[in-house]
Design a protein around this motif. Structure first.
Motif, PDB file in Angstrom:
ATOM      1  N   GLN A  35      30.608 -28.242  41.603  1.00 49.08           N
ATOM      2  CA  GLN A  35      30.318 -29.622  41.993  1.00 49.08           C
ATOM      3  C   GLN A  35      31.068 -30.002  43.274  1.00 49.08           C
ATOM      4  O   GLN A  35      30.538 -30.716  44.119  1.00 49.08           O
ATOM      5  N   VAL A  36      32.286 -29.522  43.442  1.00 54.58           N
ATOM      6  CA  VAL A  36      33.038 -29.775  44.683  1.00 54.58           C
ATOM      7  C   VAL A  36      32.293 -29.158  45.870  1.00 54.58           C
ATOM      8  O   VAL A  36      32.176 -29.761  46.936  1.00 54.58           O
ATOM      9  N   ILE A  37      31.757 -27.959  45.681  1.00 57.92           N
ATOM     10  CA  ILE A  37      30.989 -27.296  46.740  1.00 57.92           C
ATOM     11  C   ILE A  37      29.739 -28.109  47.081  1.00 57.92           C
ATOM     12  O   ILE A  37      29.420 -28.310  48.258  1.00 57.92           O
ATOM     13  N   VAL A  38      29.060 -28.610  46.064  1.00 61.22           N
ATOM     14  CA  VAL A  38      27.876 -29.455  46.293  1.00 61.22           C
ATOM     15  C   VAL A  38      28.258 -30.677  47.124  1.00 61.22           C
ATOM     16  O   VAL A  38      27.554 -31.051  48.072  1.00 61.22           O
ATOM     17  N   GLN A  39      29.384 -31.297  46.801  1.00 59.15           N
ATOM     18  CA  GLN A  39      29.859 -32.455  47.574  1.00 59.15           C
ATOM     19  C   GLN A  39      30.234 -32.042  48.999  1.00 59.15           C
ATOM     20  O   GLN A  39      29.934 -32.758  49.961  1.00 59.15           O
ATOM     21  N   ASP A  40      30.890 -30.882  49.148  1.00 60.22           N
ATOM     22  CA  ASP A  40      31.235 -30.384  50.483  1.00 60.22           C
ATOM     23  C   ASP A  40      29.984 -30.168  51.330  1.00 60.22           C
ATOM     24  O   ASP A  40      29.946 -30.550  52.505  1.00 60.22           O
ATOM     25  N   ILE A  41      28.968 -29.575  50.734  1.00 64.49           N
ATOM     26  CA  ILE A  41      27.713 -29.326  51.456  1.00 64.49           C
ATOM     27  C   ILE A  41      27.095 -30.654  51.888  1.00 64.49           C
ATOM     28  O   ILE A  41      26.620 -30.796  53.027  1.00 64.49           O
ATOM     29  N   ALA A  42      27.119 -31.652  51.015  1.00 62.68           N
ATOM     30  CA  ALA A  42      26.579 -32.973  51.358  1.00 62.68           C
ATOM     31  C   ALA A  42      27.348 -33.581  52.529  1.00 62.68           C
ATOM     32  O   ALA A  42      26.752 -34.155  53.453  1.00 62.68           O
ATOM     33  N   LEU A  44      29.032 -31.932  54.846  1.00 66.60           N
ATOM     34  CA  LEU A  44      28.721 -31.137  56.037  1.00 66.60           C
ATOM     35  C   LEU A  44      27.351 -31.504  56.597  1.00 66.60           C
ATOM     36  O   LEU A  44      27.184 -31.613  57.819  1.00 66.60           O
ATOM     37  N   ARG A  45      26.401 -31.721  55.723  1.00 66.08           N
ATOM     38  CA  ARG A  45      25.066 -32.155  56.180  1.00 66.08           C
ATOM     39  C   ARG A  45      25.155 -33.509  56.870  1.00 66.08           C
ATOM     40  O   ARG A  45      24.467 -33.748  57.864  1.00 66.08           O
ATOM     41  N   ALA A  46      25.999 -34.387  56.351  1.00 65.79           N
ATOM     42  CA  ALA A  46      26.187 -35.700  56.968  1.00 65.79           C
ATOM     43  C   ALA A  46      26.800 -35.573  58.363  1.00 65.79           C
ATOM     44  O   ALA A  46      26.628 -36.463  59.200  1.00 65.79           O
ATOM     45  N   ILE A  51      22.310 -27.187  56.845  1.00 67.08           N
ATOM     46  CA  ILE A  51      22.486 -26.290  55.709  1.00 67.08           C
ATOM     47  C   ILE A  51      21.298 -26.466  54.777  1.00 67.08           C
ATOM     48  O   ILE A  51      21.004 -27.572  54.332  1.00 67.08           O
ATOM     49  N   VAL A  52      20.631 -25.352  54.493  1.00 66.51           N
ATOM     50  CA  VAL A  52      19.448 -25.353  53.640  1.00 66.51           C
ATOM     51  C   VAL A  52      19.820 -24.767  52.291  1.00 66.51           C
ATOM     52  O   VAL A  52      20.511 -23.753  52.214  1.00 66.51           O
ATOM     53  N   SER A  53      19.340 -25.423  51.239  1.00 66.59           N
ATOM     54  CA  SER A  53      19.521 -24.907  49.879  1.00 66.59           C
ATOM     55  C   SER A  53      18.288 -24.101  49.506  1.00 66.59           C
ATOM     56  O   SER A  53      17.169 -24.602  49.592  1.00 66.59           O
ATOM     57  N   THR A  54      18.498 -22.866  49.114  1.00 66.39           N
ATOM     58  CA  THR A  54      17.393 -22.030  48.636  1.00 66.39           C
ATOM     59  C   THR A  54      17.681 -21.665  47.182  1.00 66.39           C
ATOM     60  O   THR A  54      18.762 -21.959  46.670  1.00 66.39           O
ATOM     61  N   ASN A  55      16.737 -20.989  46.555  1.00 60.70           N
ATOM     62  CA  ASN A  55      16.983 -20.577  45.172  1.00 60.70           C
ATOM     63  C   ASN A  55      17.998 -19.428  45.105  1.00 60.70           C
ATOM     64  O   ASN A  55      18.440 -19.056  44.026  1.00 60.70           O
ATOM     65  N   HIS A  56      18.406 -18.887  46.260  1.00 59.78           N
ATOM     66  CA  HIS A  56      19.425 -17.837  46.306  1.00 59.78           C
ATOM     67  C   HIS A  56      20.774 -18.357  46.799  1.00 59.78           C
ATOM     68  O   HIS A  56      21.751 -17.609  46.818  1.00 59.78           O
ATOM     69  N   GLY A  57      20.813 -19.607  47.262  1.00 62.73           N
ATOM     70  CA  GLY A  57      22.070 -20.164  47.745  1.00 62.73           C
ATOM     71  C   GLY A  57      21.895 -20.927  49.041  1.00 62.73           C
ATOM     72  O   GLY A  57      20.783 -21.333  49.403  1.00 62.73           O
ATOM     73  N   TYR A  58      22.998 -21.117  49.747  1.00 65.81           N
ATOM     74  CA  TYR A  58      23.012 -21.904  50.976  1.00 65.81           C
ATOM     75  C   TYR A  58      22.891 -21.019  52.213  1.00 65.81           C
ATOM     76  O   TYR A  58      23.455 -19.931  52.278  1.00 65.81           O
ATOM     77  N   ILE A  59      22.160 -21.552  53.196  1.00 64.34           N
ATOM     78  CA  ILE A  59      22.003 -20.883  54.484  1.00 64.34           C
ATOM     79  C   ILE A  59      22.283 -21.916  55.568  1.00 64.34           C
ATOM     80  O   ILE A  59      21.819 -23.057  55.499  1.00 64.34           O
ATOM     81  N   LEU A  60      23.033 -21.516  56.572  1.00 61.45           N
ATOM     82  CA  LEU A  60      23.271 -22.366  57.735  1.00 61.45           C
ATOM     83  C   LEU A  60      22.229 -21.996  58.780  1.00 61.45           C
ATOM     84  O   LEU A  60      22.233 -20.890  59.314  1.00 61.45           O
ATOM     85  N   ASN A  61      21.302 -22.920  59.054  1.00 59.95           N
ATOM     86  CA  ASN A  61      20.210 -22.637  59.986  1.00 59.95           C
ATOM     87  C   ASN A  61      20.669 -22.588  61.436  1.00 59.95           C
ATOM     88  O   ASN A  61      20.379 -21.652  62.147  1.00 59.95           O
ATOM     89  N   GLU A  62      21.316 -23.614  61.857  1.00 58.35           N
ATOM     90  CA  GLU A  62      21.751 -23.680  63.247  1.00 58.35           C
ATOM     91  C   GLU A  62      23.259 -23.792  63.290  1.00 58.35           C
ATOM     92  O   GLU A  62      23.865 -24.423  62.452  1.00 58.35           O
TER      93      GLU A  62
END
Length: 181
Positions: A35-42, A44-46, A51-62
């Protein structure tokens, strides 16, 4: 490690990964809950990290790029060492510029990303009749450096300081010169 440091490390980890990274793996790596990681990703997106969420995990596009201006001073003989301090820590030397009291800012693009680019730059200068731009201002000059994270820029600054390359702004220099691009 505080939250900011963890988020910067997550960005670097995603940038260096050639596949999607699961929230579970990130949580384990940084010893926090998923859950901390989910908040961190949110967060970072802000901050405009794509950062894209896929069914395999997170990917940084640019790669998000941050920049900082460093005022430095050194002899011609130390140019290669100075530039290597920057690229060896993952920085890109976008430009070099000087502040001349009469002419203002005089800038040249560099786009140096590697030791190979440094060698080509130095060879180009040696093969012509040109000299370093810094020689106009008694070796003082500035570089705009970009990197994926502020953490990397901090490491570059620390390395430049340890080598004695960092110079202090003078009273006659514009206060916003470090923001100049």
């Amino acid at each position: 490690m505080n939250g900011y440091e963890r988020r910067m490390n997550i960005i670097e980890y995603l940038q260096n990964s050639d596949k999607a990274v699961s929230g579970k793996d990130l949580a384990s790596l940084y010893r926090v809950s998923r859950q901390v990681i989910v908040q961190d990703i949110a967060l970072l997106r802000a901050k405009d990290y794509d950062i894209v969420s896929t069914n395999h995990g997170y990917i940084l596009n640019e790669t998000k790029k941050v920049t900082r201006v460093f005022k430095v001073k050194h002899s011609d003989e130390k140019t290669q060492e100075e530039l290597e301090c920057i690229v060896d820590y993952g920085g890109i030397i976008e430009d070099v510029f000087i502040y001349h009291r009469r002419y203002g800012i005089v800038r040249a693009k560099m786009n140096i990303r590697s030791r190979n680019d440094i060698i080509h730059f130095l060879e180009d200068l040696k093969s012509g009749k040109s000299t370093y731009l810094k020689n106009v201002t008694s070796d003082y000059h500035y570089h705009t450096v970009s990197a994926p994270t502020e953490t990397i820029l901090d490491l570059i600054e620390k390395q430049l300081e340890e080598k004695g390359f960092i110079a202090q702004l003078q009273d006659y220099e514009p206060e916003d010169i470090k923001k100049s691009s």
